[in-house]
Design a protein around this motif. Structure first.
Motif, PDB file in Angstrom:
ATOM      1  N   PRO A   1       5.872   4.935  -4.454  1.00 30.56           N
ATOM      2  CA  PRO A   1       4.484   4.743  -4.022  1.00 30.56           C
ATOM      3  C   PRO A   1       3.480   4.703  -5.170  1.00 30.56           C
ATOM      4  CG  PRO A   1       5.202   6.973  -3.551  1.00 30.56           C
ATOM      5  CD  PRO A   1       6.417   6.216  -4.021  1.00 30.56           C
ATOM      6  N   ARG A   2       3.879   5.211  -6.341  1.00 33.52           N
ATOM      7  CA  ARG A   2       2.961   5.194  -7.487  1.00 33.52           C
ATOM      8  C   ARG A   2       2.693   3.781  -7.985  1.00 33.52           C
ATOM      9  NH1 ARG A   2       6.347   9.615 -10.650  1.00 33.52           N
ATOM     10  NH2 ARG A   2       7.895   8.213  -9.794  1.00 33.52           N
ATOM     11  N   ARG A   3       3.491   2.828  -7.548  1.00 34.07           N
ATOM     12  CA  ARG A   3       3.315   1.433  -7.973  1.00 34.07           C
ATOM     13  C   ARG A   3       2.280   0.691  -7.131  1.00 34.07           C
ATOM     14  NH1 ARG A   3       8.755  -1.023  -7.181  1.00 34.07           N
ATOM     15  NH2 ARG A   3       7.559  -2.900  -7.576  1.00 34.07           N
ATOM     16  N   PHE A   4       1.758   1.331  -6.096  1.00 36.51           N
ATOM     17  CA  PHE A   4       0.881   0.654  -5.149  1.00 36.51           C
ATOM     18  C   PHE A   4      -0.435   1.403  -4.977  1.00 36.51           C
ATOM     19  CE2 PHE A   4       5.301  -0.078  -4.061  1.00 36.51           C
ATOM     20  CZ  PHE A   4       5.360  -1.457  -4.049  1.00 36.51           C
ATOM     21  N   PRO A   5      -1.508   0.703  -4.615  1.00 33.06           N
ATOM     22  CA  PRO A   5      -2.787   1.380  -4.350  1.00 33.06           C
ATOM     23  C   PRO A   5      -2.692   2.193  -3.058  1.00 33.06           C
ATOM     24  CG  PRO A   5      -2.963  -0.958  -3.840  1.00 33.06           C
ATOM     25  CD  PRO A   5      -1.605  -0.754  -4.452  1.00 33.06           C
ATOM     26  N   LEU A   6      -3.459   3.285  -2.991  1.00 31.55           N
ATOM     27  CA  LEU A   6      -3.472   4.157  -1.819  1.00 31.55           C
ATOM     28  C   LEU A   6      -4.199   3.484  -0.661  1.00 31.55           C
ATOM     29  CD1 LEU A   6      -2.825   6.902  -0.565  1.00 31.55           C
ATOM     30  CD2 LEU A   6      -4.951   7.760  -1.558  1.00 31.55           C
ATOM     31  N   CYS A   7      -3.618   3.573   0.517  1.00 30.20           N
ATOM     32  CA  CYS A   7      -4.223   3.035   1.739  1.00 30.20           C
ATOM     33  C   CYS A   7      -5.593   3.677   1.950  1.00 30.20           C
ATOM     34  CB  CYS A   7      -3.293   3.339   2.912  1.00 30.20           C
ATOM     35  SG  CYS A   7      -4.005   3.077   4.545  1.00 30.20           S
TER      36      CYS A   7
ATOM     37  N   GLU B   1      -9.485  12.869   3.417  1.00 31.18           N
ATOM     38  CA  GLU B   1     -10.753  13.413   2.908  1.00 31.18           C
ATOM     39  C   GLU B   1     -11.595  14.002   4.030  1.00 31.18           C
ATOM     40  OE1 GLU B   1     -11.440  10.692  -1.069  1.00 31.18           O
ATOM     41  OE2 GLU B   1     -12.303   9.983   0.820  1.00 31.18           O
ATOM     42  N   SER B   2     -11.577  13.384   5.215  1.00 31.56           N
ATOM     43  CA  SER B   2     -12.379  13.899   6.331  1.00 31.56           C
ATOM     44  C   SER B   2     -11.855  15.254   6.802  1.00 31.56           C
ATOM     45  CB  SER B   2     -12.389  12.905   7.489  1.00 31.56           C
ATOM     46  OG  SER B   2     -11.145  12.883   8.166  1.00 31.56           O
ATOM     47  N   LYS B   3     -10.571  15.523   6.573  1.00 28.94           N
ATOM     48  CA  LYS B   3      -9.963  16.815   6.939  1.00 28.94           C
ATOM     49  C   LYS B   3     -10.129  17.848   5.836  1.00 28.94           C
ATOM     50  CE  LYS B   3      -8.022  15.370  10.796  1.00 28.94           C
ATOM     51  NZ  LYS B   3      -8.438  15.840  12.091  1.00 28.94           N
ATOM     52  N   GLY B   4     -10.645  17.401   4.681  1.00 27.48           N
ATOM     53  CA  GLY B   4     -10.821  18.319   3.550  1.00 27.48           C
ATOM     54  C   GLY B   4      -9.543  18.534   2.756  1.00 27.48           C
ATOM     55  N   TRP B   5      -8.575  17.642   2.933  1.00 25.21           N
ATOM     56  CA  TRP B   5      -7.305  17.767   2.217  1.00 25.21           C
ATOM     57  C   TRP B   5      -7.405  17.110   0.859  1.00 25.21           C
ATOM     58  CZ3 TRP B   5      -4.330  15.402   6.908  1.00 25.21           C
ATOM     59  CH2 TRP B   5      -4.324  16.323   7.955  1.00 25.21           C
ATOM     60  N   GLY B   6      -6.660  17.629  -0.104  1.00 27.01           N
ATOM     61  CA  GLY B   6      -6.586  17.016  -1.416  1.00 27.01           C
ATOM     62  C   GLY B   6      -5.817  15.706  -1.346  1.00 27.01           C
ATOM     63  N   ILE B   7      -6.217  14.753  -2.147  1.00 29.02           N
ATOM     64  CA  ILE B   7      -5.554  13.451  -2.183  1.00 29.02           C
ATOM     65  C   ILE B   7      -4.432  13.528  -3.214  1.00 29.02           C
ATOM     66  CG2 ILE B   7      -5.844  10.983  -2.622  1.00 29.02           C
ATOM     67  CD1 ILE B   7      -7.386  12.067  -0.174  1.00 29.02           C
ATOM     68  N   PRO B   8      -3.196  13.157  -2.823  1.00 30.26           N
ATOM     69  CA  PRO B   8      -2.084  13.191  -3.777  1.00 30.26           C
ATOM     70  C   PRO B   8      -2.376  12.310  -4.989  1.00 30.26           C
ATOM     71  CG  PRO B   8      -1.302  12.724  -1.548  1.00 30.26           C
ATOM     72  CD  PRO B   8      -2.798  12.657  -1.513  1.00 30.26           C
ATOM     73  N   GLN B   9      -2.003  12.800  -6.140  1.00 32.58           N
ATOM     74  CA  GLN B   9      -2.175  12.041  -7.378  1.00 32.58           C
ATOM     75  C   GLN B   9      -0.861  11.379  -7.750  1.00 32.58           C
ATOM     76  OE1 GLN B   9      -5.253  11.717  -8.825  1.00 32.58           O
ATOM     77  NE2 GLN B   9      -5.892  12.866  -7.025  1.00 32.58           N
ATOM     78  N   GLY B  10      -0.919  10.124  -8.148  1.00 33.75           N
ATOM     79  CA  GLY B  10       0.282   9.372  -8.502  1.00 33.75           C
ATOM     80  C   GLY B  10       0.839   9.696  -9.787  1.00 33.75           C
TER      81      GLY B  10
ATOM     82  N   MET C   1       0.832  -1.185   0.000  1.00 31.56           N
ATOM     83  CA  MET C   1       0.000   0.000   0.000  1.00 31.56           C
ATOM     84  C   MET C   1       0.874   1.244   0.000  1.00 31.56           C
ATOM     85  SD  MET C   1      -2.912  -0.969   0.018  1.00 31.56           S
ATOM     86  CE  MET C   1      -4.488  -0.739   0.389  1.00 31.56           C
ATOM     87  N   ALA C   2       0.385   2.294  -0.638  1.00 29.76           N
ATOM     88  CA  ALA C   2       1.001   3.615  -0.547  1.00 29.76           C
ATOM     89  C   ALA C   2       0.263   4.364   0.560  1.00 29.76           C
ATOM     90  CB  ALA C   2       0.866   4.353  -1.867  1.00 29.76           C
ATOM     91  N   HIS C   3       0.995   5.134   1.330  1.00 29.77           N
ATOM     92  CA  HIS C   3       0.414   5.845   2.464  1.00 29.77           C
ATOM     93  C   HIS C   3       0.648   7.336   2.333  1.00 29.77           C
ATOM     94  CE1 HIS C   3      -0.395   2.187   4.770  1.00 29.77           C
ATOM     95  NE2 HIS C   3       0.702   1.726   4.197  1.00 29.77           N
ATOM     96  N   ILE C   4      -0.146   8.127   3.058  1.00 24.55           N
ATOM     97  CA  ILE C   4       0.002   9.573   3.089  1.00 24.55           C
ATOM     98  C   ILE C   4       0.720   9.943   4.378  1.00 24.55           C
ATOM     99  CG2 ILE C   4      -1.198  11.788   3.152  1.00 24.55           C
ATOM    100  CD1 ILE C   4      -3.526  10.388   1.664  1.00 24.55           C
ATOM    101  N   VAL C   5       1.808  10.716   4.246  1.00 27.06           N
ATOM    102  CA  VAL C   5       2.592  11.154   5.397  1.00 27.06           C
ATOM    103  C   VAL C   5       2.407  12.659   5.554  1.00 27.06           C
ATOM    104  CG1 VAL C   5       4.914  11.387   6.359  1.00 27.06           C
ATOM    105  CG2 VAL C   5       4.283   9.317   5.102  1.00 27.06           C
ATOM    106  N   LEU C   6       1.958  13.094   6.728  1.00 26.29           N
ATOM    107  CA  LEU C   6       1.834  14.517   7.032  1.00 26.29           C
ATOM    108  C   LEU C   6       3.195  14.986   7.514  1.00 26.29           C
ATOM    109  CD1 LEU C   6       0.031  17.021   7.351  1.00 26.29           C
ATOM    110  CD2 LEU C   6      -0.432  16.262   9.689  1.00 26.29           C
ATOM    111  N   GLU C   7       3.833  15.849   6.737  1.00 26.56           N
ATOM    112  CA  GLU C   7       5.185  16.282   7.065  1.00 26.56           C
ATOM    113  C   GLU C   7       5.203  17.543   7.911  1.00 26.56           C
ATOM    114  OE1 GLU C   7       7.261  16.384   3.351  1.00 26.56           O
ATOM    115  OE2 GLU C   7       7.180  14.211   3.150  1.00 26.56           O
TER     116      GLU C   7
END
Length: 70
Positions: free
Chosen positions: A47-53, A61-70, A1-7
């Motif tokens: 991460p572009r090789r894997f589906p998003l977690c 999405e619940s925070k209203g943030w845009g989802i990164p595009q691969g 899985m590809a994950h989103i990291v809040l930096e």
């Protein structure tokens, strides 16, 4: 899985505050990062090789943030 990291986040006055190691730092230094879903790992694959977690996606999405595009 590809994950989103809040930096980091921007404060009301526009200052950037780091909340942990960035993905780039993790790749270069072998530092573990934490995804929105809580998974901790050392990034090293494209991460572009894997589906998003699904959990990371739901949280973003619940925070209203845009989802990164691969």
């Amino acid at each position: 899985m590809a994950h989103i990291v809040l930096e980091g986040v921007k404060t009301d006055d526009g200052e950037f505050v780091s909340v942990g190691p960035s993905v780039v730092e993790g790749i270069i230094n072998g530092t573990a990062v934490r995804a929105l879903c809580g998974k901790v790992w050392v990034p090293g694959r494209d991460p572009r090789r894997f589906p998003l977690c699904g959990t990371c996606k739901e949280i973003a999405e619940s925070k209203g943030w845009g989802i990164p595009q691969g």
